[in-house]
Design an enzyme around this catalytic site. Structure first.
Site, PDB file in Angstrom:
ATOM      1  N   ARG A 262       0.846  -1.187   0.000  1.00 16.92           N
ATOM      2  CA  ARG A 262       0.000   0.000   0.000  1.00 16.92           C
ATOM      3  C   ARG A 262       0.884   1.241   0.000  1.00 16.92           C
ATOM      4  NH1 ARG A 262      -3.364  -2.281  -2.036  1.00 16.92           N
ATOM      5  NH2 ARG A 262      -5.557  -2.596  -1.449  1.00 16.92           N
ATOM      6  N   GLU A 291      -2.986   8.494  -4.212  1.00 17.80           N
ATOM      7  CA  GLU A 291      -3.195   7.691  -5.416  1.00 17.80           C
ATOM      8  C   GLU A 291      -4.528   8.062  -6.066  1.00 17.80           C
ATOM      9  OE1 GLU A 291      -3.882   3.007  -6.266  1.00 17.80           O
ATOM     10  OE2 GLU A 291      -2.038   3.482  -5.153  1.00 17.80           O
ATOM     11  N   HIS A 310      -1.091   0.999 -10.242  1.00 16.24           N
ATOM     12  CA  HIS A 310      -1.728  -0.024  -9.393  1.00 16.24           C
ATOM     13  C   HIS A 310      -2.243  -1.200 -10.238  1.00 16.24           C
ATOM     14  CE1 HIS A 310      -3.812  -0.396  -5.215  1.00 16.24           C
ATOM     15  NE2 HIS A 310      -3.462  -1.591  -5.683  1.00 16.24           N
ATOM     16  N   ILE A 311      -1.350  -1.756 -11.043  1.00 18.87           N
ATOM     17  CA  ILE A 311      -1.745  -2.836 -11.957  1.00 18.87           C
ATOM     18  C   ILE A 311      -1.026  -4.156 -11.655  1.00 18.87           C
ATOM     19  CG2 ILE A 311      -2.543  -1.432 -13.867  1.00 18.87           C
ATOM     20  CD1 ILE A 311       1.008  -2.862 -13.746  1.00 18.87           C
TER      21      ILE A 311
END
Length: 356
Positions: A262, A291, A310-311
């Site tokens: 995170r 984000e 964030h993939i």
């Protein structure tokens, strides 16, 4: 006459059986559990879900492009939701008993107020031990072999070898969060000849892919030894800001830092500061705080930084293999729910972690 009576009795029996069956069918349809699925599952995935429901569950497949206002009436009827509904939606779902997430991270619920504690929450931990570790290997090799810079050179039609590379072989990696994803990373780094140290709450009985295990109170000492630091920790009150400026400065000057946990585990302002000072050899961030990053954020323009949106662990619409793993987990948990058994990956709101 006897023949006629036998036929008459048989017809009455058939009519009674049909009457009872029709009543049973109406009862089953009225009494079936309603489950809302917030993803565009393919035909095979739907068949697997329907089989797990055993005619006891009525599935409603909610299109992903449907607005929240349009889908709310469907959610209100659901006893089970597969996906990540918003907290405002959850607050209006009086029939809701259980949410099965398609993510491993649960902080959208556990780090905020408003989630009804009488509703069971389970996550998809265990479904990302391949896809995220492969991402980690990809970005580490990119950093080691300057592939980002070479990609820029290609666009410029420039042929200019860079006289600074690093091998993974023989390096020491520290993995923060030695759970499912962290252990998947460790297993793959073993093949590159990397010495691997993990960090978790207890240092006992760790898998063979680790050369050692530390607890959080030993973090400062280990950061000074690691060539590579990989964060796989979730976002909790205990992990927020764990890698602050002091700890980032403890890392080796040419160390690599990768974040697939995170974003708020790393102090973003501190990271920018140490990078401007020339500290750290390279950084790969799939998660950031905030984000998404604002367009004017300095991390966008830093040569040593690899950014992805964030993939690393995306599933539905991205990785069919990961999709299928998640659907299989849903089905296993659905069977347990129907049988009155304890659900797998039940999330604790005290710790933010899921049970095994």
């Amino acid at each position: 006459m006897w023949c006629w009576m036998a036929v008459s009795f048989g017809l009455r029996a058939v009519r009674q059986w049909c009457y009872r069956w029709n009543r049973r069918e109406r009862f089953v349809k009225m009494d079936r559990i309603k489950a809302a699925v917030l993803f565009d599952c393919d035909e095979r995935q739907r068949e697997e879900l329907e089989a797990a429901g055993k005619d006891m569950v009525e599935f409603v497949y909610v299109p992903e492009d449907m607005s929240r206002e349009e889908r709310l009436p469907m959610l209100k009827q659901a006893q089970i939701i597969f996906g990540q509904p918003g907290l405002r939606e959850i607050a209006q779902c009086e029939n809701l008993h259980w949410i099965q997430m398609s993510w491993a991270g649960t902080d959208i619920y556990t780090a905020r107020n408003g989630f009804p504690r009488e509703v069971a929450l389970t996550n998809a931990s265990g479904c990302f031990h391949i896809v995220i570790p492969e991402y980690v290997i990809a970005v580490l090799l990119e950093l080691c072999r300057n592939l980002k810079t070479y990609a820029v050179q290609q666009q410029e039609r420039k042929w200019s070898p860079i006289p600074s590379e690093m091998l993974l072989y023989g390096k020491r990696a520290l993995i923060l969060g030695a759970g499912d994803i962290g252990t998947g990373v460790a297993e793959r780094l073993c093949a590159f000849g990397v010495k691997i140290i993990g960090m978790r709450k207890t240092d006992r009985n760790y898998p063979d892919c680790y050369d050692g295990m530390i607890t959080p109170d030993e973090l400062d000492q280990e950061l000074q030894k690691a060539d590579i630091v990989i964060n796989c920790l979730p976002g909790t009150a205990a992990t927020k800001g764990l890698l602050n400026k002091h700890r980032l400065c403890l890392m080796k000057e040419k160390a690599f830092l990768v974040n697939v946990g995170r974003g708020n585990v790393i102090d973003t302002e501190a990271l920018v500061s140490v990078l401007k000072d020339g500290h750290l050899g390279g950084v790969a961030l799939d998660v950031v705080d905030p984000e998404p990053l604002p367009e004017d954020h300095p991390l966008w323009h830093m040569e040593k930084v690899v950014l992805t949106p964030h993939i690393a662990g995306r599933s539905f619409g991205f990785s069919k293999d990961t999709e299928n793993r998640i659907v299989h987990l849903w089905c296993q948990n659905l069977k347990r729910y129907l049988e009155g058994k304890e659900l797998v990956n039940r999330v604790s709101f005290e710790t933010g972690y899921a049970s095994k």
